[in-house]
Design an enzyme around this catalytic site. Sequence first.
Site, PDB file in Angstrom:
ATOM      1  N   GLY A   1       0.797  -1.224   0.000  1.00  0.00           N
ATOM      2  CA  GLY A   1       0.000   0.000   0.000  1.00  0.00           C
ATOM      3  C   GLY A   1       0.831   1.276   0.000  1.00  0.00           C
TER       4      GLY A   1
ATOM      5  N   LYS B   1       6.215  19.276  -5.121  1.00  0.00           N
ATOM      6  CA  LYS B   1       6.607  19.696  -3.770  1.00  0.00           C
ATOM      7  C   LYS B   1       7.837  20.599  -3.836  1.00  0.00           C
ATOM      8  CE  LYS B   1       4.683  15.448  -1.852  1.00  0.00           C
ATOM      9  NZ  LYS B   1       4.964  14.045  -1.554  1.00  0.00           N
TER      10      LYS B   1
HETATM   11  N1  HSE Z   1       2.688   9.846  -2.889  1.00  0.00           N
HETATM   12  C1  HSE Z   1       3.371  10.646  -1.913  1.00  0.00           C
HETATM   13  C2  HSE Z   1       4.587   9.920  -1.405  1.00  0.00           C
HETATM   14  C3  HSE Z   1       2.533  10.972  -0.721  1.00  0.00           C
HETATM   15  O1  HSE Z   1       4.834   8.776  -1.764  1.00  0.00           O
HETATM   16  O2  HSE Z   1       5.314  10.514  -0.640  1.00  0.00           O
HETATM   17  C4  HSE Z   1       1.607  12.113  -0.958  1.00  0.00           C
HETATM   18  O3  HSE Z   1       2.289  13.224  -1.372  1.00  0.00           O
END
Ligand code: HSE
Length: 435
Positions: free
Chosen positions: A189, A207
């Site tokens: 998951g 980000k």
């Molecule tokens: N999919 C992102 C990660 C989490 O694996 O860090 C949500 O930003």
Amino acid sequence: MAETERTLDIAVLGAGTVGSQVIRILQEQGEDLAARAGARLQVVKVLVRNPDAPRDVPLDPGLLTTDAAEAIDGRDLVIELIGGIEPARTYVLRALRQGISVVTGNKALLAAHGPELYEAAAASDADLYYEAAVAGAVPVVYGLRESLAGDRVTRVLGIVNGTTNFILDAMATEGASYADALARAQELGFAEADPTADVEGLDAAAKCAILASLAFHTRVGIDDVAVEGITSLTAEDMREAAFFSRAVKLLAIAERRIGEDGHEGVSVRVHPALVPLDHPLASVNGAFNAVVVEGEAAGRLMFYGQGAGGAPTASAVLSDVVAAASHRVHGGHAPRESVYAHLPILDPGSARTRYQMRLRVEDRLGVLSEVANIFARHGVSIQSVHQRDGQGIGQAVIVIATHVAREADLQAVAHALSQSPAVREVASTIRMEGD
Ligand code: HSE
């Protein structure tokens, strides 16, 4: 605990992993949150796609709606946890234009439409908060936007994607191939069925754009970020990294530096990099995130913690909810967009980095000098050369680490090597950071 008379109406858009945890914590810790915010925080509507879908946390069916206007209109606060650009953008703008403060965890939306959202928030005197958009529970947005507002940030270097960090960690510790590590991440998951946004570096790039905008008071969008994901890394790359006492990490790097025209600008990139094992980011394992921020006055700061998951991300959402609610009650507002510096985005080819290149070469007289000549012709200085027998007859493996050089020159070296008769294969080129 003081009696809190006022109640603020909240709509939650999206009741998935994070939304469910936000609602649970609002219910379970309602008294404390009310005391901190100065008002009761009452979830009055939850926008969902399918009211009958199973939920992580049981929800009162009376709260659920599929009608966005019914959920949003007239609320005090909207929490957007749908993700993606549309319809999230339309819903967030709908709320902001009514003067409703918005808390969102939507990095893609901010990295693509941040200025539009900020403008709508400022026009109606609403708050726009997004701590959960970067690195889950880790308070790095607050750190840059508020704690470091008095400093001059020079560099942000981070592991901001837990999925890829989990995959790279599994490859390094278990010797797993990329495909096997990805499959395991999916089983557990950590990775989504369609892992593209994570493994191609797009989630980290969004980000990175958000962090760079905050750090350098300049608009940086996702399209400004030079991106390379982790899909071409191999188990052999991991073994080589360990041999040279390094870890492979997908890094988001945003830095302020002087461009080739002599003016200051911002460089933003996401790519895998070899990090020395004694660097603080090398020991960030599994699905954890960490961001190192360098300020001229503060020096080096490190923000570390759980970068994803329902409850950790809900923690970030709720800190924003308390702040926005408190403004409703006591006055004041969230920081507005700060882009006064208007620094140019530097050409990715002008970035300065180091490469480690692994080559399979002919094992014959003069090969090393042919290879070294290619580096010299492009003005790239070699820092070290390590040679061992190759697996094929008449073949050797050479691992070359460079000194710091222009990205464009390093790429030109890699291209010239791939064309050289002395070189059978450029097996890998990985940047080196953090020395
Ligand atoms: N999919 C992102 C990660 C989490 O694996 O860090 C949500 O930003």
